[in-house]
Design a protein around this motif. Structure first.
Motif, PDB file in Angstrom:
ATOM      1  N   GLU A 150       0.576  -1.079  -0.061  1.00 16.95           N
ATOM      2  CA  GLU A 150       0.095   0.011  -0.042  1.00 16.95           C
ATOM      3  C   GLU A 150       0.913   0.649   0.139  1.00 16.95           C
ATOM      4  O   GLU A 150       1.712   0.904   0.994  1.00 16.95           O
ATOM      5  CB  GLU A 150      -0.869   0.138   1.229  1.00 16.95           C
ATOM      6  N   PRO A 151       0.947   1.898  -0.978  1.00 16.53           N
ATOM      7  CA  PRO A 151       1.046   3.213  -0.675  1.00 16.53           C
ATOM      8  C   PRO A 151       1.166   4.146   0.502  1.00 16.53           C
ATOM      9  O   PRO A 151       0.119   4.387   1.571  1.00 16.53           O
ATOM     10  CB  PRO A 151       0.673   4.393  -1.736  1.00 16.53           C
ATOM     11  N   HIS A 152       2.154   5.020   0.811  1.00 19.84           N
ATOM     12  CA  HIS A 152       1.613   6.503   1.755  1.00 19.84           C
ATOM     13  C   HIS A 152       0.909   6.784   1.728  1.00 19.84           C
ATOM     14  O   HIS A 152       0.854   8.343   0.646  1.00 19.84           O
ATOM     15  CB  HIS A 152       3.248   6.823   2.752  1.00 19.84           C
ATOM     16  N   PHE A 153      -0.477   7.068   2.092  1.00 18.23           N
ATOM     17  CA  PHE A 153      -1.253   8.507   1.829  1.00 18.23           C
ATOM     18  C   PHE A 153      -1.502   8.678   3.238  1.00 18.23           C
ATOM     19  O   PHE A 153      -1.363   8.315   3.949  1.00 18.23           O
ATOM     20  CB  PHE A 153      -2.873   7.666   1.794  1.00 18.23           C
ATOM     21  N   ALA A 154      -1.514  10.875   2.403  1.00 20.48           N
ATOM     22  CA  ALA A 154      -1.368  12.037   3.816  1.00 20.48           C
ATOM     23  C   ALA A 154      -2.253  12.181   4.158  1.00 20.48           C
ATOM     24  O   ALA A 154      -3.515  11.919   3.326  1.00 20.48           O
ATOM     25  CB  ALA A 154      -0.537  13.393   2.876  1.00 20.48           C
TER      26      ALA A 154
END
Length: 154
Positions: A150-154
């Motif tokens: 999973e990408p790092h979402f802000a």
């Protein structure tokens, strides 16, 4: 949601999950979970990306990069904001690595100045297309038991 509520929700899902697989077992049905390599191949083929394309990309950025490639090939009208999108991704990665300390100071004054302007409708639409593609790909990735981190979402 408070932590206690989240923990009880997770416990409920655990019971539902266990009951589902017990029900399958009671009926003589053996569930099949695809090999991780097969799940990754399905995800990448859906996005039209070869695994070799992502070899030099940090693991947590592989899904956004694959989505960007998909978006560039399929978006209508053709995207013209790739440079801005890539700059945002790079800045986000720098912020992640440094704990959010990049871009502070003189650049922040410039950013504040630009925030007062409304975004161009065409640019906003194209970024929205990319964001929707990322959301859909993230859901596919989740459905496939996360073959891509999973990408790092802000």
């Amino acid at each position: 949601m408070e932590v206690k509520g989240l923990c009880s929700l997770l416990e409920d899902y655990r019971h539902i999950y266990q009951a589902f697989f017990k029900n399958l077992s009671d009926r003589g049905i053996k569930p099949y979970v695809a090999d991780p390599a097969v799940r990754l191949r399905v995800c990448l083929e859906t996005l039209g990306v070869e695994e070799e394309t992502l070899e030099g990309v940090p693991a947590h950025l592989r899904l956004p990069v694959a989505v960007t490639r998909y978006w560039l090939r399929r978006a209508s009208p053709e995207p013209t904001v790739l440079k801005a999108l890539l700059m945002v991704m790079v800045q986000g990665e720098l912020n992640r690595q440094t704990g959010g300390t990049t871009g502070i100071g003189v650049g922040e004054q410039k950013l504040t100045k630009h925030r007062k302007q409304l975004p161009d409708g065409v640019v906003a639409h194209r970024f929205n297309q990319w964001q929707a593609s990322l959301k859909d790909a993230s859901q596919l990735n989740l459905l496939l038991c996360k073959p891509l981190p999973e990408p790092h979402f802000a």
